[in-house]
Motif scaffolding. Structure first.
Motif, mmCIF file in Angstrom:
data_model
loop_
_atom_site.group_PDB
_atom_site.id
_atom_site.type_symbol
_atom_site.label_atom_id
_atom_site.label_comp_id
_atom_site.label_asym_id
_atom_site.label_seq_id
_atom_site.Cartn_x
_atom_site.Cartn_y
_atom_site.Cartn_z
ATOM 1 N N LYS A 8 97.719 52.182 59.124
ATOM 2 C CA LYS A 8 98.300 50.906 59.556
ATOM 3 C C LYS A 8 97.367 49.744 59.236
ATOM 4 O O LYS A 8 97.808 48.676 58.796
ATOM 5 C CB LYS A 8 98.597 50.938 61.059
ATOM 6 N N ASP A 9 96.064 49.948 59.454
ATOM 7 C CA ASP A 9 95.079 48.902 59.138
ATOM 8 C C ASP A 9 95.091 48.588 57.643
ATOM 9 O O ASP A 9 95.038 47.411 57.241
ATOM 10 C CB ASP A 9 93.674 49.343 59.564
ATOM 11 N N CYS A 10 95.191 49.624 56.821
ATOM 12 C CA CYS A 10 95.239 49.423 55.364
ATOM 13 C C CYS A 10 96.495 48.659 54.971
ATOM 14 O O CYS A 10 96.452 47.775 54.100
ATOM 15 C CB CYS A 10 95.196 50.769 54.651
ATOM 16 N N PHE A 11 97.594 48.987 55.615
ATOM 17 C CA PHE A 11 98.856 48.313 55.320
ATOM 18 C C PHE A 11 98.769 46.830 55.688
ATOM 19 O O PHE A 11 99.179 45.962 54.909
ATOM 20 C CB PHE A 11 99.999 48.986 56.082
ATOM 21 N N HIS A 31 110.040 44.652 59.914
ATOM 22 C CA HIS A 31 110.929 45.791 59.619
ATOM 23 C C HIS A 31 110.114 47.070 59.414
ATOM 24 O O HIS A 31 110.449 48.128 59.969
ATOM 25 C CB HIS A 31 111.760 45.489 58.378
ATOM 26 N N THR A 32 109.054 46.974 58.635
ATOM 27 C CA THR A 32 108.225 48.152 58.375
ATOM 28 C C THR A 32 107.671 48.739 59.671
ATOM 29 O O THR A 32 107.755 49.958 59.914
ATOM 30 C CB THR A 32 107.066 47.791 57.438
ATOM 31 N N LEU A 33 107.115 47.884 60.512
ATOM 32 C CA LEU A 33 106.540 48.364 61.774
ATOM 33 C C LEU A 33 107.612 48.942 62.689
ATOM 34 O O LEU A 33 107.370 49.931 63.398
ATOM 35 C CB LEU A 33 105.792 47.219 62.459
ATOM 36 N N LEU A 61 105.772 53.845 57.095
ATOM 37 C CA LEU A 61 104.864 52.711 56.900
ATOM 38 C C LEU A 61 104.899 52.198 55.460
ATOM 39 O O LEU A 61 104.772 50.989 55.225
ATOM 40 C CB LEU A 61 103.438 53.138 57.261
ATOM 41 N N LEU A 62 105.118 53.102 54.503
ATOM 42 C CA LEU A 62 105.002 52.739 53.092
ATOM 43 C C LEU A 62 106.340 52.587 52.374
ATOM 44 O O LEU A 62 106.363 52.151 51.212
ATOM 45 C CB LEU A 62 104.172 53.810 52.360
#
Length: 256
Positions: A8-11, A31-33, A61-62
């Motif tokens: 999540k941090d990377c995203f 939307h992703t979250l 997430l991706l």
């Protein structure tokens, strides 16, 4: 093997390069979250655990990571400009970004195909059971959060047209026929933005888990999505038909 909090941090670090004041960029970030949350809901109610759950969270997430570059280039969600799922696969795998999210490469093909297939009209045949479950999970999770999105976002943000133009349209006869026959609607068969709006309701005809229907029922999304807009005359009649048909289908699927 998989640290979802690190992922999540990377995203979040990745999306910082885009204009978060852009309504469309912001919409896709939230939307992703939220798709991660709907995935959590499905895993809980379908008793999906272990590596299957971890992978489902990561794929959620991706799954739409290609949308950010798409909006940056075209300021549009229209996949006729560039297919967002294909662009997401390019960003993650062709450019090697996937290793920022998961060190182990043994599940790369599952992640790649789940993202590539998440927005297809139909799931390809012949998938093994492990991959198929991941594909079905992200397809359902993505569709479920689209009902939340359509309940809060403006017509301008969704379709890049004014409310006046939107309400002046009618649902095309072929689209109403698809609804009546419980068919998912092909993008190329839509003729206007009202057709696009109705096509999102047709998502209910392509859900794969009982808990997906439970989720829609709990949130009363079909009625809420329709109620928030002020349809008049013939368009209102069309939308009442769509609402009634979709609600009946959900009840039948949930009960069975």
């Amino acid at each position: 093997m998989l640290d979802i909090n690190k992922a999540k941090d990377c995203f979040m670090n990745y999306v910082q390069q885009f204009d978060l004041t852009n309504d469309k960029i912001h919409l896709k970030l939230i939307h992703t979250l939220e798709v991660v949350h709907t995935t959590e809901y499905l895993c809980l109610h379908e008793n999906i655990t272990g590596i299957e759950k971890d992978l489902a969270y990561l794929i959620a997430l991706l799954h739409d990571i290609g949308r950010f570059e798409q909006i940056k280039r075209f300021n549009s969600f229209d996949d006729r400009n560039v297919d967002h799922a294909t662009l997401g696969v390019q960003v993650l795998f062709d450019e090697g970004m996937i290793r920022q999210f998961i060190e182990d490469d043994q599940y790369d093909e599952v992640i790649r195909k789940a993202i590539a297939y998440h927005s297809l009209y139909k799931v390809p045949k012949g998938l093994d059971s492990f991959l198929l479950k991941q594909v079905l999970l992200i397809r359902d999770s993505d569709k479920l959060d689209n009902f939340r999105v359509k309940n809060i976002e403006s017509i301008q943000t969704l379709f890049s047209i004014s409310d006046e133009i939107f309400y002046s349209q009618r649902v095309s006869k072929n689209i109403l026929n698809d609804i009546e026959n419980h068919r998912l609607i092909l993008k190329e068969n839509r003729h206007n933005e009202v057709d696009m709006w109705v096509s999102y309701f047709a998502f209910v005809f392509d859900l794969n888990f009982k808990s997906s229907y439970q989720f829609i029922k709990e949130n009363d999304y079909i009625h809420r999505n329709m109620e928030r807009l002020e349809f008049k005359e013939g368009l209102k009649e069309d939308m009442l038909f769509v609402e009634k048909t979709c609600q009946s289908f959900i009840e039948e699927k949930y009960c069975n």
